[in-house]
Design a protein around this motif. Sequence first.
Motif, mmCIF file in Angstrom:
data_model
loop_
_atom_site.group_PDB
_atom_site.id
_atom_site.type_symbol
_atom_site.label_atom_id
_atom_site.label_comp_id
_atom_site.label_asym_id
_atom_site.label_seq_id
_atom_site.Cartn_x
_atom_site.Cartn_y
_atom_site.Cartn_z
ATOM 1 N N TRP A 66 0.832 -0.981 0.002
ATOM 2 C CA TRP A 66 0.081 -0.096 0.089
ATOM 3 C C TRP A 66 0.797 1.242 0.011
ATOM 4 O O TRP A 66 0.679 2.450 -0.568
ATOM 5 N N ASP A 67 2.107 1.393 0.679
ATOM 6 C CA ASP A 67 2.803 2.477 0.858
ATOM 7 C C ASP A 67 3.311 2.997 -0.694
ATOM 8 O O ASP A 67 3.943 3.749 -0.751
ATOM 9 N N GLN A 68 3.306 1.991 -1.681
ATOM 10 C CA GLN A 68 3.626 2.482 -2.840
ATOM 11 C C GLN A 68 2.659 3.393 -3.518
ATOM 12 O O GLN A 68 2.961 3.874 -4.761
ATOM 13 N N ASN A 69 1.430 3.721 -2.927
ATOM 14 C CA ASN A 69 0.311 4.454 -3.457
ATOM 15 C C ASN A 69 0.042 4.063 -5.008
ATOM 16 O O ASN A 69 -0.317 5.050 -5.873
ATOM 17 N N ALA A 70 0.042 2.769 -5.283
ATOM 18 C CA ALA A 70 -0.310 2.334 -6.745
ATOM 19 C C ALA A 70 -1.765 2.234 -6.981
ATOM 20 O O ALA A 70 -2.189 2.063 -8.107
ATOM 21 N N ASN A 71 -2.483 2.566 -5.823
ATOM 22 C CA ASN A 71 -3.947 2.097 -6.042
ATOM 23 C C ASN A 71 -4.553 3.281 -4.998
ATOM 24 O O ASN A 71 -4.477 3.112 -3.798
ATOM 25 N N ARG A 72 -5.336 4.211 -5.626
ATOM 26 C CA ARG A 72 -5.821 5.476 -4.776
ATOM 27 C C ARG A 72 -7.067 5.762 -5.521
ATOM 28 O O ARG A 72 -7.381 5.625 -6.574
ATOM 29 N N THR A 90 1.692 -5.690 -17.880
ATOM 30 C CA THR A 90 2.067 -7.092 -18.381
ATOM 31 C C THR A 90 1.695 -8.357 -17.409
ATOM 32 O O THR A 90 2.161 -8.070 -16.148
ATOM 33 N N ALA A 91 1.159 -9.238 -17.778
ATOM 34 C CA ALA A 91 0.963 -10.358 -16.837
ATOM 35 C C ALA A 91 2.351 -10.845 -16.264
ATOM 36 O O ALA A 91 3.221 -10.962 -16.975
ATOM 37 N N GLY A 92 2.184 -10.973 -14.823
ATOM 38 C CA GLY A 92 3.455 -11.427 -14.101
ATOM 39 C C GLY A 92 4.334 -10.194 -13.718
ATOM 40 O O GLY A 92 5.500 -10.361 -13.064
ATOM 41 N N HIS A 93 3.753 -9.257 -13.712
ATOM 42 C CA HIS A 93 4.611 -7.701 -13.574
ATOM 43 C C HIS A 93 3.509 -6.884 -13.124
ATOM 44 O O HIS A 93 3.000 -5.929 -13.326
ATOM 45 N N PRO A 94 3.077 -7.287 -11.614
ATOM 46 C CA PRO A 94 2.140 -6.364 -10.973
ATOM 47 C C PRO A 94 2.915 -4.800 -10.682
ATOM 48 O O PRO A 94 1.769 -3.907 -10.656
ATOM 49 N N GLU A 95 4.052 -4.657 -10.883
ATOM 50 C CA GLU A 95 4.421 -3.327 -10.655
ATOM 51 C C GLU A 95 4.289 -2.333 -11.868
ATOM 52 O O GLU A 95 4.212 -1.185 -11.861
ATOM 53 N N GLU A 96 3.552 -2.961 -12.834
ATOM 54 C CA GLU A 96 3.179 -2.077 -14.130
ATOM 55 C C GLU A 96 1.579 -1.732 -13.800
ATOM 56 O O GLU A 96 1.406 -0.866 -14.781
ATOM 57 N N PHE A 97 0.966 -2.064 -13.007
ATOM 58 C CA PHE A 97 -0.473 -1.804 -12.664
ATOM 59 C C PHE A 97 -0.491 -0.672 -11.873
ATOM 60 O O PHE A 97 -0.029 -0.481 -10.832
ATOM 61 N N TYR A 98 -1.543 0.110 -12.041
ATOM 62 C CA TYR A 98 -1.832 1.455 -11.490
ATOM 63 C C TYR A 98 -3.201 1.809 -11.569
ATOM 64 O O TYR A 98 -3.697 1.732 -12.495
ATOM 65 N N ASN A 99 -3.640 2.434 -10.481
ATOM 66 C CA ASN A 99 -5.010 3.032 -10.601
ATOM 67 C C ASN A 99 -5.049 4.268 -9.535
ATOM 68 O O ASN A 99 -4.624 4.403 -8.536
ATOM 69 N N LEU A 100 -5.525 5.314 -10.405
ATOM 70 C CA LEU A 100 -5.865 6.712 -9.620
ATOM 71 C C LEU A 100 -7.316 6.907 -10.440
ATOM 72 O O LEU A 100 -7.447 7.489 -11.391
ATOM 73 N N ALA A 101 -8.414 6.429 -9.681
ATOM 74 C CA ALA A 101 -9.809 6.773 -10.490
ATOM 75 C C ALA A 101 -10.738 7.058 -9.416
ATOM 76 O O ALA A 101 -10.648 6.925 -7.981
ATOM 77 N N GLN A 102 -12.014 7.238 -9.799
ATOM 78 C CA GLN A 102 -13.311 7.339 -8.989
ATOM 79 C C GLN A 102 -14.096 6.054 -9.454
ATOM 80 O O GLN A 102 -13.883 5.393 -10.362
#
Length: 332
Positions: A66-72, A90-102
């Motif tokens: 959570w402290d990476q602030n990738a999902n807010r 890319t599949a297998g690379h969660p570090e590439e996924f990101y969300n800042l939305a409503q």
Amino acid sequence: MTEPQFSRRRLLAGAAGTAGAAALAGTVGATGAAAATVPAPSPYALKLPHQIEAEALIDNLRLRPWDQNANRYKTAGEFEDVYTSVRWGTAGHPEEFYNLAQCSSFITLALQRAYGTQPTVPAGTPMPWGGYSYGWATREYFQQYFIKDPANTNPYPTAEKYQQAFLDPGSLPHFTRVTKPVNLRPGDLVALDYHPDEDGSKPYTGHIVMIRERKGTWTDAVVDAKLGRPVVPYVFEIIDCTSDPHGNPANGGTATELYRAFPDTRIEEIPTTAGTSAWKEHDGVGYGHMVFYADADTKLFAGYRWSLNSTVPRSVAERPISAGRVWLTDAI
């Protein structure tokens, strides 16, 4: 040699269908176990493309601290100069996924990813998109059928606009209306309109969620009675993007037990040195649980409860509800 009682040959031979089921029930009874103890059928529910994409985003983001602030959650007033951004990696690379939305922008982007127009990429380059290429869930589609205001340049319909559009599916291509909680399926979208009683403290028009699974019913006689009419409380596991996770485990006792039975992925349990638990709330996309009420007579939507241990039910008179289902065969 004596044939085993549960041989594969016997189960696959002429004992198919009801005859086979009857033979199996008789065998179970002969061993002393009651046939009624066999669990009810639980078939695997199909998932439509937009649910698959939404879950892929959430599941990968759950692998990131959570402290990476990738999902807010894009809280109003806090990200004025930051654009909404949802990124599938890319599949297998969660570090590439990101969300800042409503809530509504997340749902819209999941629909666009699953049913939008495939981007053009150089030959031999992997597609960065969902790969479905239906071609209808475009910015122009949402402007024409949901926003309906050329002066409104926001690319994402609000939850209120979704709620209103689902009321008239005849003029909404690729969707059909769902009027009863009991008929909700995985992937269905349920939209709430807050405007009748919104006090202005939070500038949101409503909320929209995606159904993940129906969990049955859960009655709280004291809370349910506040709606003033007989209702059936259906529990659903849902997918959404929110600043307010579904559940409050911090009250202890039965409230914590109930929350553990119907949790939310955005509430983090932190063990303490005293052997107890501390709870930390986060926001963004995730899984949670809500109650959608059906009128006991008409079976239509009667209201909702934000979580299982919420004590405040909302009626459809206070906050209108409507639901829509992607009509996949119409989208092909």
